[in-house]
Motif scaffolding. Structure first.
Motif, PDB file in Angstrom:
ATOM      1  N   LEU A  38      41.438  28.281  32.045  1.00  0.00           N
ATOM      2  CA  LEU A  38      40.771  28.228  33.334  1.00  0.00           C
ATOM      3  C   LEU A  38      40.221  29.445  33.512  1.00  0.00           C
ATOM      4  CD1 LEU A  38      41.078  24.681  34.560  1.00  0.00           C
ATOM      5  CD2 LEU A  38      39.637  25.005  34.342  1.00  0.00           C
ATOM      6  N   THR A  40      39.831  32.453  32.107  1.00  0.00           N
ATOM      7  CA  THR A  40      39.068  32.904  31.961  1.00  0.00           C
ATOM      8  C   THR A  40      37.726  32.238  32.943  1.00  0.00           C
ATOM      9  OG1 THR A  40      37.810  30.574  30.611  1.00  0.00           O
ATOM     10  CG2 THR A  40      38.893  32.765  29.459  1.00  0.00           C
ATOM     11  N   TYR A  41      37.585  31.996  33.533  1.00  0.00           N
ATOM     12  CA  TYR A  41      36.611  31.396  34.358  1.00  0.00           C
ATOM     13  C   TYR A  41      36.375  32.657  36.211  1.00  0.00           C
ATOM     14  CZ  TYR A  41      35.519  27.989  31.686  1.00  0.00           C
ATOM     15  OH  TYR A  41      34.602  27.066  31.014  1.00  0.00           O
ATOM     16  N   GLU A  44      37.124  36.943  34.065  1.00  0.00           N
ATOM     17  CA  GLU A  44      36.224  37.883  33.362  1.00  0.00           C
ATOM     18  C   GLU A  44      35.807  38.191  34.082  1.00  0.00           C
ATOM     19  OE1 GLU A  44      34.549  38.317  29.476  1.00  0.00           O
ATOM     20  OE2 GLU A  44      36.180  36.176  29.770  1.00  0.00           O
ATOM     21  N   LEU A  47      30.759  37.573  33.664  1.00  0.00           N
ATOM     22  CA  LEU A  47      29.919  36.289  33.493  1.00  0.00           C
ATOM     23  C   LEU A  47      28.630  36.170  33.673  1.00  0.00           C
ATOM     24  CD1 LEU A  47      32.014  34.569  35.897  1.00  0.00           C
ATOM     25  CD2 LEU A  47      32.156  34.644  33.306  1.00  0.00           C
ATOM     26  N   LEU A  51      26.397  31.123  34.401  1.00  0.00           N
ATOM     27  CA  LEU A  51      27.871  30.195  34.761  1.00  0.00           C
ATOM     28  C   LEU A  51      28.285  30.945  35.970  1.00  0.00           C
ATOM     29  CD1 LEU A  51      30.461  29.034  33.686  1.00  0.00           C
ATOM     30  CD2 LEU A  51      30.951  31.366  32.249  1.00  0.00           C
ATOM     31  N   GLU A  52      27.465  32.075  36.796  1.00  0.00           N
ATOM     32  CA  GLU A  52      28.021  32.738  37.894  1.00  0.00           C
ATOM     33  C   GLU A  52      27.775  31.077  38.758  1.00  0.00           C
ATOM     34  OE1 GLU A  52      27.053  36.460  38.610  1.00  0.00           O
ATOM     35  OE2 GLU A  52      27.517  37.231  37.983  1.00  0.00           O
ATOM     36  N   LEU A  55      29.566  27.947  39.009  1.00  0.00           N
ATOM     37  CA  LEU A  55      30.994  28.877  39.785  1.00  0.00           C
ATOM     38  C   LEU A  55      30.883  28.618  41.379  1.00  0.00           C
ATOM     39  CD1 LEU A  55      32.605  30.710  37.582  1.00  0.00           C
ATOM     40  CD2 LEU A  55      33.403  28.986  37.671  1.00  0.00           C
TER      41      LEU A  55
END
Length: 602
Positions: A38, A40-41, A44, A47, A51-52, A55
């Protein structure tokens, strides 16, 4: 927006769920170390846009701890199956193909078609079969050879008189007849041997038994066995051997194009190809497809899992995946890479070929313009479903000669010229109805044999022509093809529509797109038929002229017809080209040209 306190998250294996404000599960993931995964979210630096987006829409994260990474993998697959999160890799087509179930622990087992295998079930299962209809046809033929019971156990206990299947010799009627379990078991074993790919050995055993009965003067039983053997030989013709060893395996292949992933699975049982399944997966984050996710989703639906599964590459967590599949199936499962085994190469080539065809058909199906047209076709032509494959038939002849039929094919609005067909009329009937019946009958018969029937056939003509086409379909018991007749006006434009069961025609609406499409299809059919009739007439004329020329026998005539389409082409051909043909020389070539000139002048 995702807000995590990493210090509160355990460093242990488990599964995590991203949830929206409304509590909707957006994404399910698993990790060997939840905190590390988690983080990595959060940490990172870059992204992907998708993926952005995930989130930004995530309001909270829930997680479940597991004892092992293997347990996390299994829980992840179960939660994906349950919630169908839109950001996970999902199967668009996760249907189950039919299986044959034989409850061998019962006193008098029957043959049952099911869609799922029951966990811990002691019955025998064969399949999967791509077509339920095809499986029923096989069982229908096998019932002549192995007349097992058709009714349920409850019906069998209630019954006091044999059912109709006993009367037509397709059931031994153990419900009322004193049949020994041993005799019935022989029948069941025969079916099992057939589906285990031992059909030839089974026929050999039955033939030995038949000869033994004949030697003992039991001619009636021997004749019954002889008929069973003949029926069984017909069924065996439907099986395709792909391996020289009786292996059970599934072979996977996949291909990624842009944001789409396409998969195919070949089902091989006892060395025979039972069928295949193709599907497209939905991968919203656009990453490389995780094979382990797809495989688990596929096999957790109650499908039969063979002892060997061949993949194009080694999946993540191979050992854990093998362990989970072994638990699901109750036997040891091995995952292998297809490129490492030479015996599997022929299967892999077959899978890749069919995968390319599937990708091509999916691309065609996704054309947005055809979606609207297909809806109009259903509405205007009053069809039961949207047609993907549409064929049109037209006839042509020259004053009773060069009688031909032509068929054109359109797939989702575009011509599919590889499926165009010409028909030389073989029957004696010279009227349109007799010719049309022959063409429709031949087309449907071939379609049944090759399993490629269209959704809709358009006939050039009126009510009588439609009734003729329907009669051909009824004679072959074809029910899945719909027929419509299109009558043209004096300008050869589509005008009237004839529908089965309706006395009067409907007028086609000229303002709709479907009108122009039907006109295009029927014009193409007319062009194709007329061109073929002209060529046929030219061939017949050329054949007639060649028959009158001395020195041109059947073999030389055949050579000329193969190399030249008409008389003019032969006359314009250089002498050198004619003299080099098989069976020709310079002298024959000169004679041929001279005699042809005489024929034209006379």
């Amino acid at each position: 927006m995702l807000n995590l306190n990493l210090k509160e998250i355990p460093q242990a294996p488990g599964v995590y769920l991203f949830k929206s404000k409304r509590g909707e599960v957006l994404y399910v993931g698993k990790a060997k170390d939840l905190r590390a995964r988690l983080s990595t979210y959060v940490r990172e630096p870059y992204l992907s846009p998708k993926l952005e987006h995930l989130l930004r829409n995530t309001e909270s994260v829930e997680y479940f701890l597991t004892d092992t990474e293997k347990a996390a993998l299994l829980l992840e697959a179960n939660l994906i199956k349950k919630y169908r999160p839109k950001y996970n890799v999902l199967l668009k087509d996760d249907k189950n193909y039919p299986l044959l179930r034989i409850p061998i622990k019962e006193k008098y087992p029957s043959l049952q078609i099911v869609r799922k295998r029951k966990k811990g079930d002691q019955a025998l299962y064969f399949g999967p079969f791509t077509s339920a209809r095809g499986l029923r046809e096989i069982l229908k033929l096998l019932s002549k050879t192995f007349p097992l019971r058709k009714c349920s156990l409850a019906e069998m206990k209630r019954r006091k008189t044999p059912c109709i299947y006993y009367q037509i010799k397709k059931c031994l009627a153990p419900c009322v007849n004193p049949i020994s379990e041993e005799e019935y078991k022989k029948m069941v074993d025969g079916v099992i041997e057939f589906f285990q790919g031992k059909g030839k050995e089974l026929i050999k055993k039955l033939e030995e038994e038949m000869h033994h009965l004949a030697e003992n003067l039991e001619f009636e039983r021997a004749a019954f066995l002889r008929d069973r053997i003949e029926d069984l030989k017909k069924v065996l013709e439907t099986q395709a051997v792909v391996l020289d060893t009786p292996l059970d395996l599934d072979l996977w292949e996949y291909k990624k194009e842009n944001s789409n992933e396409y998969f195919i699975v070949l089902f091989v049982r006892y060395g025979y190809l039972y069928g295949f399944q193709t599907f497209q997966i939905k991968n919203p984050l656009g990453e490389k497809p995780a094979l382990k996710e797809v495989i688990l989703q596929f096999y957790m639906e109650g499908k039969i899992i063979p002892e060997k599964i061949f993949l194009p590459e080694k999946p993540e967590e191979k050992e854990e995946l093998e362990s989970i599949l072994s638990e699901l199936s109750g036997k040891e499962i091995k995952i292998l890479e297809s490129f490492q085994d030479e015996k599997i190469k022929i299967l892999r080539d077959l899978a890749l070929k069919n995968l390319e065809n599937f990708i091509l058909s999916e691309k065609r199906r996704e054309k947005p313009w055809y979606a609207g047209l297909s809806e109009e076709l259903v509405e205007v032509l009053r069809l039961s479903r949207e047609p993907r494959w549409i064929e049109a038939i037209d006839l042509s002849q020259f004053y009773g000669t060069a009688r031909v039929g032509a068929l054109v094919c359109f797939f989702e609005g575009e011509p599919e010229k590889s499926r165009y067909r010409h028909y030389h009329i073989k029957g004696e009937g010279k009227d349109d109805y007799a010719m049309l019946y022959e063409v429709v009958y031949r087309r449907l018969k071939r379609g049944l044999e090759e399993n490629n029937l269209p959704d809709l056939i358009l006939i050039d003509g009126g009510k009588g022509h439609l009734e003729t086409a329907l009669r051909a379909g009824e004679d072959l018991e074809v029910k899945e093809v719909e027929f419509r007749a299109i009558a043209k006006n004096e300008k050869r434009q589509p005008e009237k529509l004839y529908i089965p069961g309706r006395k009067n025609p409907l007028f086609l609406p000229k303002y709709k797109e479907v009108y122009h499409f039907i006109g295009r299809v029927m014009s193409e059919a007319h062009r194709f038929a007329k061109t073929f009739a002209e060529k046929t007439k030219e061939k017949e004329t050329l054949t007639s002229i060649l028959d009158r020329i001395k020195g041109i026998g059947p073999k030389r005539k055949e050579v000329l017809l193969e190399n030249f389409k008409d008389l003019e082409e032969i006359l314009n051909a250089p002498l050198e080209k004619l003299s080099n043909l098989p069976g020709f020389n310079l002298k024959i070539a000169k004679t041929l040209k001279r005699e042809l000139q005489k024929q034209i002048q006379t």
